[in-house]
Design a protein around this motif. Sequence first.
Motif, short mmCIF file in Angstrom:
data_model
loop_
_atom_site.label_atom_id
_atom_site.label_comp_id
_atom_site.label_asym_id
_atom_site.label_seq_id
_atom_site.Cartn_x
_atom_site.Cartn_y
_atom_site.Cartn_z
N ALA A 190 0.84 -1.19 0.00
CA ALA A 190 0.00 0.00 0.00
C ALA A 190 0.88 1.25 0.00
CB ALA A 190 -0.91 0.00 1.22
N TYR A 191 0.33 2.34 -0.49
CA TYR A 191 1.10 3.57 -0.54
C TYR A 191 0.37 4.68 0.23
CZ TYR A 191 -2.00 4.19 -4.58
OH TYR A 191 -3.10 4.26 -5.40
N PRO A 192 1.09 5.70 0.66
CA PRO A 192 0.50 6.76 1.46
C PRO A 192 -0.63 7.50 0.74
CG PRO A 192 2.89 6.89 1.52
CD PRO A 192 2.53 5.90 0.45
N CYS A 193 -1.60 7.91 1.53
CA CYS A 193 -2.73 8.69 1.01
C CYS A 193 -3.28 9.52 2.17
CB CYS A 193 -3.81 7.79 0.43
SG CYS A 193 -4.68 6.77 1.64
N GLY A 194 -4.23 10.34 1.87
CA GLY A 194 -4.92 11.09 2.91
C GLY A 194 -5.98 10.23 3.56
N ARG A 195 -6.56 10.74 4.62
CA ARG A 195 -7.64 10.02 5.29
C ARG A 195 -8.82 9.91 4.33
NH1 ARG A 195 -9.32 11.61 11.23
NH2 ARG A 195 -10.78 12.50 11.03
N PRO A 196 -9.40 8.71 4.16
CA PRO A 196 -10.50 8.56 3.21
C PRO A 196 -11.77 9.27 3.69
CG PRO A 196 -10.23 6.56 4.48
CD PRO A 196 -9.10 7.47 4.86
N THR A 197 -12.57 9.68 2.73
CA THR A 197 -13.88 10.24 3.07
C THR A 197 -14.80 9.08 3.44
OG1 THR A 197 -14.62 10.13 0.78
CG2 THR A 197 -13.61 12.21 1.52
N LEU A 198 -15.81 9.36 4.20
CA LEU A 198 -16.70 8.33 4.72
C LEU A 198 -17.63 7.75 3.65
CD1 LEU A 198 -17.30 6.90 7.36
CD2 LEU A 198 -18.97 8.65 7.87
N SER A 199 -17.95 8.51 2.65
CA SER A 199 -18.92 8.10 1.63
C SER A 199 -18.54 6.78 0.97
CB SER A 199 -19.02 9.19 0.56
OG SER A 199 -19.91 8.79 -0.45
N GLY A 200 -19.41 5.78 1.08
CA GLY A 200 -19.20 4.49 0.45
C GLY A 200 -18.19 3.59 1.12
N LEU A 201 -17.65 4.01 2.25
CA LEU A 201 -16.61 3.26 2.94
C LEU A 201 -17.23 2.14 3.77
CD1 LEU A 201 -13.55 3.76 2.92
CD2 LEU A 201 -13.83 5.05 5.04
N GLY A 202 -16.59 0.99 3.75
CA GLY A 202 -17.03 -0.15 4.55
C GLY A 202 -15.84 -0.82 5.22
#
Length: 99
Positions: free
Chosen positions: A69-81
């Motif tokens: 995996a590679y670095p990213c920002g915190r994901p948005t909640l929409s559609g997250l499971g």
Amino acid sequence: MDQWFMANLGDAMLAGDELDHVCALFELQGNRSPTTAVLMRHENLGRLHCELVLYFPPELADLAARVGAYPCGRPTLSGLGVAVGSPQRLADIMVGGMT
């Protein structure tokens, strides 16, 4: 540390084996918080089929590294499971806790 990580498993219809591998590694992870989880979202990146993207919170940086995996920002909640782990991790994102 608030660095999140993401891994794109590709076509969601074909990602089952890779997802199973990540889930197995998660279960073998020692010293993890009982409220942590690997999160997932089906994302349409302009291709014919949606892709399965996994999000690893900061406390799972070692696991994220193991699966490339590679670095990213915190994901948005929409559609997250939750792919594996505690549903509490989603609630933590919603209220802004546990970066």
